[in-house]
Design a protein around this motif. Structure first.
Motif, mmCIF file in Angstrom:
data_model
loop_
_atom_site.group_PDB
_atom_site.id
_atom_site.type_symbol
_atom_site.label_atom_id
_atom_site.label_comp_id
_atom_site.label_asym_id
_atom_site.label_seq_id
_atom_site.Cartn_x
_atom_site.Cartn_y
_atom_site.Cartn_z
ATOM 1 N N ASN A 1 10.038 5.778 -8.272
ATOM 2 C CA ASN A 1 9.917 5.451 -9.686
ATOM 3 C C ASN A 1 9.716 3.949 -9.799
ATOM 4 O OD1 ASN A 1 10.166 4.966 -12.409
ATOM 5 N ND2 ASN A 1 11.959 6.283 -12.698
ATOM 6 N N ALA A 2 8.530 3.553 -10.209
ATOM 7 C CA ALA A 2 8.205 2.123 -10.279
ATOM 8 C C ALA A 2 9.110 1.375 -11.251
ATOM 9 C CB ALA A 2 6.743 1.936 -10.685
ATOM 10 N N ASP A 3 9.609 2.079 -12.298
ATOM 11 C CA ASP A 3 10.467 1.429 -13.284
ATOM 12 C C ASP A 3 11.929 1.384 -12.827
ATOM 13 O OD1 ASP A 3 8.318 1.076 -15.026
ATOM 14 O OD2 ASP A 3 8.539 3.126 -15.796
ATOM 15 N N HIS B 1 0.836 -1.198 0.000
ATOM 16 C CA HIS B 1 0.000 0.000 0.000
ATOM 17 C C HIS B 1 0.878 1.259 0.000
ATOM 18 C CE1 HIS B 1 -4.141 1.552 1.582
ATOM 19 N NE2 HIS B 1 -3.747 2.150 0.480
ATOM 20 N N LEU B 2 1.926 1.248 0.828
ATOM 21 C CA LEU B 2 2.827 2.396 0.927
ATOM 22 C C LEU B 2 3.583 2.606 -0.381
ATOM 23 C CD1 LEU B 2 3.980 4.596 2.776
ATOM 24 C CD2 LEU B 2 5.692 2.953 3.558
ATOM 25 N N ILE C 1 -3.029 9.651 0.695
ATOM 26 C CA ILE C 1 -2.177 10.065 -0.419
ATOM 27 C C ILE C 1 -2.793 9.670 -1.757
ATOM 28 C CG2 ILE C 1 0.057 9.647 -1.539
ATOM 29 C CD1 ILE C 1 1.294 9.362 1.264
ATOM 30 N N LEU C 2 -3.300 8.436 -1.820
ATOM 31 C CA LEU C 2 -3.883 7.945 -3.082
ATOM 32 C C LEU C 2 -5.158 8.686 -3.441
ATOM 33 C CD1 LEU C 2 -3.226 4.129 -2.587
ATOM 34 C CD2 LEU C 2 -2.191 5.621 -4.311
ATOM 35 N N VAL D 1 4.584 5.821 -5.300
ATOM 36 C CA VAL D 1 4.631 5.909 -6.767
ATOM 37 C C VAL D 1 3.679 6.998 -7.250
ATOM 38 C CG1 VAL D 1 4.050 4.704 -8.915
ATOM 39 C CG2 VAL D 1 5.366 3.527 -7.121
ATOM 40 N N SER D 2 2.501 7.089 -6.615
ATOM 41 C CA SER D 2 1.481 8.038 -7.065
ATOM 42 C C SER D 2 1.924 9.492 -6.900
ATOM 43 C CB SER D 2 0.169 7.811 -6.308
ATOM 44 O OG SER D 2 0.276 8.272 -4.962
#
Length: 253
Positions: A215-217, A203-204, A250-251, A209-210
């Motif tokens: 950076n997810a990549d 979740h965190l 946050i989301l 990322v959001s």
């Protein structure tokens, strides 16, 4: 050293064996302060030898400085000479900041405390002198050891009750060790499960990322470092829920 059974632990016996002896104390307030120092560490046997203050056990200053340790004052004995003070004791330790040319072996408070705690048959007496002149040589020379508190050599003068507090503390610690009280202090919740913690990490990570913090990549080592950080805290269920609540907010944005 073998650990004794809990019902016959050294500490439960040591307060009944250790005696504090004050010789020719001048101020009733110091008698009260020593009683307080003793009581905070669980000791109660106090003997006054020829005190120079009138009625030191009922003096208003003594009662005020005892700060609630009235039971120690009420149980104290007054004797006329040092010869009467050690009655029932089999080990006498003089306490002095001044070393003597002819004296018994010199010990630190910790050495004395360890010896007193380990010897179950020992009934030791700690003998502290007058505030101004301390103990006379003839008393020191008759003791088994001389206790010297290793204070600042440039200013080694301790108040009578301060010296008593140091000794009482060392004796308590020698008897009970470094363990903290068994009763939990402060709030303690249920430990979070592995599943709960892993769900919180996912979740965190999604929240980070959001907002572009992660950076997810190209995540590098951010999440492993965060996991390492949180693993040191021993997370509780409520704490995991708080962190997931932060991630949820946050989301939403």
């Amino acid at each position: 050293m073998n650990q004794p059974d809990s019902d016959t632990s050294l500490f439960t016996r040591l307060p009944n064996r250790l005696r504090f002896v004050l010789v020719e104390t001048s101020r009733a307030g110091n008698v009260g302060s020593v009683a307080r120092a003793m009581n905070t560490m669980g000791f109660s046997e106090l003997v006054l030898v020829a005190p120079r203050c009138a009625d030191p056990l009922r003096d208003p200053e003594a009662i005020a400085f005892a700060s609630g340790a009235i039971d120690v004052l009420e149980g104290a004995r007054i004797v006329g000479s040092i010869a009467e003070a050690p009655e029932g004791s089999n080990f006498a330790a003089a306490v002095s900041a001044r070393l003597r040319e002819f004296s018994p072996p010199v010990w630190t408070p910790r050495q004395f405390a360890g010896h007193a705690a380990a010897q179950g048959e020992l009934r030791p007496a700690l003998i502290l002198g007058n505030e101004r002149v301390g103990l006379p040589n003839e008393i020191v020379e008759k003791c088994n050891v001389l206790i010297n508190i290793p204070a600042n050599p440039a200013y080694s003068s301790l108040n009578l009750s301060q010296a008593a507090q140091v000794l009482a503390y060392e004796c308590r610690m020698a008897a009970i060790g470094d363990s903290l009280p068994e009763t939990p202090i402060g709030f303690q919740g249920d430990a979070a499960s592995v599943t709960q913690i892993e769900g919180m990490y996912a979740h965190l990570e999604e929240a980070l990322v959001s907002i572009g913090f992660l950076n997810a990549d190209n995540p590098k080592k951010l999440m492993p470092r965060l996991k390492r950080l949180f693993s040191r805290t021993q997370l509780e269920t409520e704490e995991v829920n708080i962190l997931r609540g932060i991630a949820r907010q946050i989301l939403k944005r």
